[in-house]
Design a protein around this motif. Structure first.
Motif, short mmCIF file in Angstrom:
data_model
loop_
_atom_site.label_atom_id
_atom_site.label_comp_id
_atom_site.label_asym_id
_atom_site.label_seq_id
_atom_site.Cartn_x
_atom_site.Cartn_y
_atom_site.Cartn_z
N PHE A 1 0.96 -1.14 0.13
CA PHE A 1 -0.05 -0.11 0.04
C PHE A 1 0.92 1.32 0.05
O PHE A 1 0.77 2.35 -0.60
CB PHE A 1 -1.13 0.26 1.28
CG PHE A 1 -2.01 -0.89 1.33
CD1 PHE A 1 -2.96 -1.02 0.18
CD2 PHE A 1 -2.01 -2.20 1.89
CE1 PHE A 1 -4.03 -2.11 0.06
CE2 PHE A 1 -2.88 -3.16 1.91
CZ PHE A 1 -3.87 -3.10 0.96
N PHE B 1 -5.90 4.52 -2.93
CA PHE B 1 -5.58 2.80 -2.53
C PHE B 1 -4.46 2.77 -1.30
O PHE B 1 -4.96 2.06 -0.49
CB PHE B 1 -5.26 2.41 -3.92
CG PHE B 1 -4.76 0.83 -3.60
CD1 PHE B 1 -5.97 -0.16 -3.70
CD2 PHE B 1 -3.44 0.50 -3.62
CE1 PHE B 1 -5.55 -1.41 -3.44
CE2 PHE B 1 -3.28 -0.71 -3.37
CZ PHE B 1 -4.16 -1.55 -3.37
N SER C 1 -5.95 4.39 1.89
CA SER C 1 -7.05 3.64 2.67
C SER C 1 -6.67 2.31 3.01
O SER C 1 -7.22 1.79 4.04
CB SER C 1 -8.27 3.58 1.82
OG SER C 1 -7.99 2.83 0.52
N GLY C 2 -5.85 1.34 2.08
CA GLY C 2 -5.15 0.24 2.59
C GLY C 2 -4.51 0.33 4.01
O GLY C 2 -4.57 -0.56 4.99
N LEU D 1 -5.48 -1.54 7.40
CA LEU D 1 -4.74 -2.35 8.42
C LEU D 1 -4.28 -1.92 9.71
O LEU D 1 -4.12 -2.68 10.45
CB LEU D 1 -3.25 -2.57 7.16
CG LEU D 1 -3.23 -3.50 6.13
CD1 LEU D 1 -2.12 -3.46 5.31
CD2 LEU D 1 -3.76 -4.96 6.54
N LEU E 1 -5.97 -8.63 5.60
CA LEU E 1 -5.37 -8.09 4.68
C LEU E 1 -6.43 -7.99 3.45
O LEU E 1 -6.43 -7.19 2.54
CB LEU E 1 -4.20 -9.02 4.13
CG LEU E 1 -3.27 -8.52 2.96
CD1 LEU E 1 -2.71 -7.23 3.10
CD2 LEU E 1 -2.28 -9.55 2.60
N ALA F 1 -8.36 -5.05 3.43
CA ALA F 1 -7.54 -3.83 3.28
C ALA F 1 -7.39 -3.49 1.75
O ALA F 1 -7.69 -2.62 1.04
CB ALA F 1 -6.27 -3.78 3.74
N TYR F 2 -7.33 -4.83 1.07
CA TYR F 2 -7.02 -4.54 -0.76
C TYR F 2 -8.60 -4.36 -1.25
O TYR F 2 -8.76 -3.65 -1.89
CB TYR F 2 -6.85 -6.05 -1.15
CG TYR F 2 -5.35 -6.13 -1.25
CD1 TYR F 2 -4.55 -5.57 -1.96
CD2 TYR F 2 -4.62 -7.12 -0.21
CE1 TYR F 2 -3.18 -5.80 -2.02
CE2 TYR F 2 -3.54 -7.28 -0.29
CZ TYR F 2 -2.58 -6.38 -1.17
OH TYR F 2 -1.24 -6.73 -1.11
N GLY G 1 -9.17 -0.74 -0.18
CA GLY G 1 -8.42 0.45 -0.98
C GLY G 1 -8.96 0.17 -2.47
O GLY G 1 -8.96 1.43 -2.96
#
Length: 155
Positions: free
Chosen positions: A4, A47, A50-51, A55, A61, A64-65, A68
């Protein structure tokens, strides 16, 4: 978290490069009005940010993706739409003034002067210069343009 940060950093570099040097993707002719390097940079920065936030909030994870990517697509789309709307409102270039006729409103010579042009909509009066001194009220024709100034000669 490194992914990220790297993608966000690349987005920041792309965004800054597009702002400083002009839109990077305009030379690729992608689509009508194209794809904006600024919008891509905004999407990548969002991206990454926000990721990292997802996290640091102890989300998994995969979430998070997802978060993001979702925010990146939304931010990129809003940026692209805003850029498109702004570019659609740009003023048309001023009409060419080479060959336009007018009248001097002040003594005009190599040092400068002023003319009032006929049929030119962007400015009624313009700063002007001539190779020889021309008296006020003399009919002139534009033989050259330098910025907003016009080079004239008596008719």
């Amino acid at each position: 978290m490194t992914v990220f940060l790297v993608i966000g950093g690349i987005g920041l570099v792309l965004l800054l490069a597009s702002l400083v040097f002009g839109d990077i993707f305009e030379s690729f002719d992608i689509g009508e009005g194209g794809f904006s390097g600024i919008a891509a940079g905004v999407g990548a920065v969002v991206f990454g940010a926000s990721g990292v936030i997802a996290l640091s909030s102890d989300l998994e994870l995969v979430w998070a993706y997802v978060i993001g990517a979702g925010f990146a697509v939304l931010a990129g789309a809003v940026a692209q739409l805003t850029i498109k709307r702004l570019s659609d409102t740009e003023d048309a270039p001023p009409p060419p003034v080479d060959g336009a006729y007018g009248t001097t409103t002040a003594t005009t010579g190599p040092q400068g002067g002023e003319v009032r042009l006929e049929g030119v909509r962007d400015l009624e009066a313009r700063l002007a210069w001539a190779d020889e001194e021309i008296a006020p009220g003399t009919r002139v024709v534009v033989i050259g343009v330098s910025g907003s100034r016009v080079h004239v000669r008596a008719v």
